[in-house]
Design an enzyme around this catalytic site. Structure first.
Site, PDB file in Angstrom:
ATOM      1  N   GLU A  54       0.822  -1.211   0.000  1.00 24.03           N
ATOM      2  CA  GLU A  54       0.000   0.000   0.000  1.00 24.03           C
ATOM      3  C   GLU A  54       0.854   1.259   0.000  1.00 24.03           C
ATOM      4  OE1 GLU A  54      -3.385   0.495  -0.170  1.00 24.03           O
ATOM      5  OE2 GLU A  54      -3.453  -1.627  -0.688  1.00 24.03           O
ATOM      6  N   CYS A 211     -12.950   2.939 -14.907  1.00 22.82           N
ATOM      7  CA  CYS A 211     -13.348   4.290 -14.483  1.00 22.82           C
ATOM      8  C   CYS A 211     -12.138   5.210 -14.473  1.00 22.82           C
ATOM      9  CB  CYS A 211     -14.009   4.227 -13.103  1.00 22.82           C
ATOM     10  SG  CYS A 211     -15.011   5.689 -12.712  1.00 22.82           S
ATOM     11  N   CYS A 218     -17.648   3.335 -19.730  1.00 24.31           N
ATOM     12  CA  CYS A 218     -18.908   3.164 -18.999  1.00 24.31           C
ATOM     13  C   CYS A 218     -19.691   1.940 -19.461  1.00 24.31           C
ATOM     14  CB  CYS A 218     -19.765   4.414 -19.132  1.00 24.31           C
ATOM     15  SG  CYS A 218     -19.015   5.881 -18.360  1.00 24.31           S
ATOM     16  N   CYS A 221     -18.732  -1.085 -17.516  1.00 27.35           N
ATOM     17  CA  CYS A 221     -18.737  -0.945 -16.058  1.00 27.35           C
ATOM     18  C   CYS A 221     -19.837  -1.804 -15.430  1.00 27.35           C
ATOM     19  CB  CYS A 221     -18.946   0.516 -15.685  1.00 27.35           C
ATOM     20  SG  CYS A 221     -18.991   0.799 -13.902  1.00 27.35           S
ATOM     21  N   CYS A 227     -24.903   4.410 -11.907  1.00 24.69           N
ATOM     22  CA  CYS A 227     -24.047   5.603 -11.880  1.00 24.69           C
ATOM     23  C   CYS A 227     -24.812   6.857 -12.305  1.00 24.69           C
ATOM     24  CB  CYS A 227     -22.847   5.388 -12.793  1.00 24.69           C
ATOM     25  SG  CYS A 227     -21.702   6.780 -12.808  1.00 24.69           S
TER      26      CYS A 227
END
Length: 356
Positions: A54, A211, A218, A221, A227
């Site tokens: 991370e 995204c 889109c 997605c 959305c």
């Protein structure tokens, strides 16, 4: 026009509440079938390895991190071994990844885990966020991946995903508006703790792939029909952030002193740009450099091509001047370093390239 908090709060909060039952299950199912699963830090629930990934992934692409991650673990296989290492060695292992404050905080955090938690990472996002260099989103990611905690993440990619999902028109340059989006992120969490790892990874995967900042895909997605920004045809307008980063320009001169295959290096201060790294002597202008050079040799330094180096907040122009010396004088606080010993020293990327 950015609405006032009162005018947009009810809309986005209501949208988050309405989407919560469908969004998480849809995202979890998509991640399990289509998301990333082969990354090395996904094959473990060891908080040390997840934490390391991370931190390395902050502002750095996955392809770059892969090699560093493996080499870092080979040298520091446990948090105790990282904590016990000297900072110079940690910085040397980090060189090339940039944003060196991450490496310094990594070392400090490892020492805090060793000294305050008996060498084991605490098992909650709240406790993790109290460690050096671990922010709220990173703490939540570690807690969800390793301990199945229901904790929301909100890094840059996730702000984009949720900003579009909710058509969140609060200006994220405002801390108050960012706090509102945090609350919405918590509303959208899956109900089952067992889904947290896939959900958190799904947000990361969606933000890193479909995204994207420009030209979001889109039609592919998994939550396209949920959305709000897609419904409006305004996906690229989110997230809203009005304050732009103001870049500046700096210019300095580097004096490359060399004697019998050894190079004079000086360590940067513990704070500021390149903190703790080893560099050539740095001067504000060429006149200062030439004045120092005259004290060391009758020979004039050789001009080398200038280096243009882009950092987060400014562009840095560096002018190297090379000066071979007949005697190994000590022009200040530093060390003469043989070329074969250079890999042991943490050098800024442009210097490493310059020295070859």
């Amino acid at each position: 026009m950015t609405p006032t908090p009162d005018s947009s709060a009810d809309t986005s909060a209501a949208t988050a509440t309405a989407l919560a039952p469908d969004f998480a299950p849809r995202l979890v199912a998509w991640q399990r079938q289509h998301g990333r699963h082969a990354l090395p830090w996904q094959q473990t629930r060891d908080p040390y390895r997840v934490w390391l990934s991370e931190i390395m992934l902050q502002q750095t692409q996955v392809t770059t991190v892969l090699g560093y991650y493996q080499r870092f673990l080979e040298r520091f296989p446990t948090v105790r071994e990282l904590a016990d290492a000297h900072l110079d060695e940690v910085l040397a292992m980090w060189q090339g990844l940039g944003y060196y404050s991450r490496a310094r905080n990594l070392h400090r955090c490892a020492q805090a885990v060793r000294d305050q938690h008996g060498g084991a990472f605490p098992p909650s996002a709240a406790q993790l966020a109290g460690l050096p260099g671990i922010g709220r989103s990173t703490a939540a990611a570690i807690a969800s991946f390793c301990f199945d905690e229901r904790a929301a993440i909100l890094d840059g990619n996730v702000k984009r995903v949720l900003g579009r999902l909710l058509a969140f028109d609060g200006d994220l340059a405002s801390s108050a508006q960012e706090k509102r989006l945090w609350r919405h992120a918590e509303t959208l969490l899956p109900a089952a703790e067992a889904d947290m790892a896939a959900y958190t990874q799904g947000l990361m995967d969606l933000g890193a792939s479909l995204c994207s900042t420009r030209s979001p895909q889109c039609l592919l997605c998994p939550v396209q029909d949920l959305c709000e920004a897609r419904r409006r045809g305004t996906a690229e307008q989110f997230p809203v952030r009005t304050r732009k980063l103001k870049r500046s320009r700096r210019e300095h001169w580097w004096l490359w002193l060399e004697h019998e295959g050894r190079i004079w290096l000086e360590q940067r201060p513990a704070r500021g740009v390149w903190a703790g790294l080893w560099t050539l002597p740095l001067f504000e202008d060429e006149a200062q450099l030439l004045s120092q050079a005259r004290l060391l040799s009758a020979q004039a330094p050789e001009p080398l091509p200038r280096i243009e180096h882009a950092l987060t907040h400014f562009d840095w122009v560096l002018h190297p001047r090379r000066l071979p010396l007949q005697q190994a004088a000590r022009p200040g606080e530093g060390a003469w370093v043989a070329r074969e010993e250079l890999p042991r020293y943490a050098l800024p990327a442009p210097l490493k390239k310059l020295l070859g």
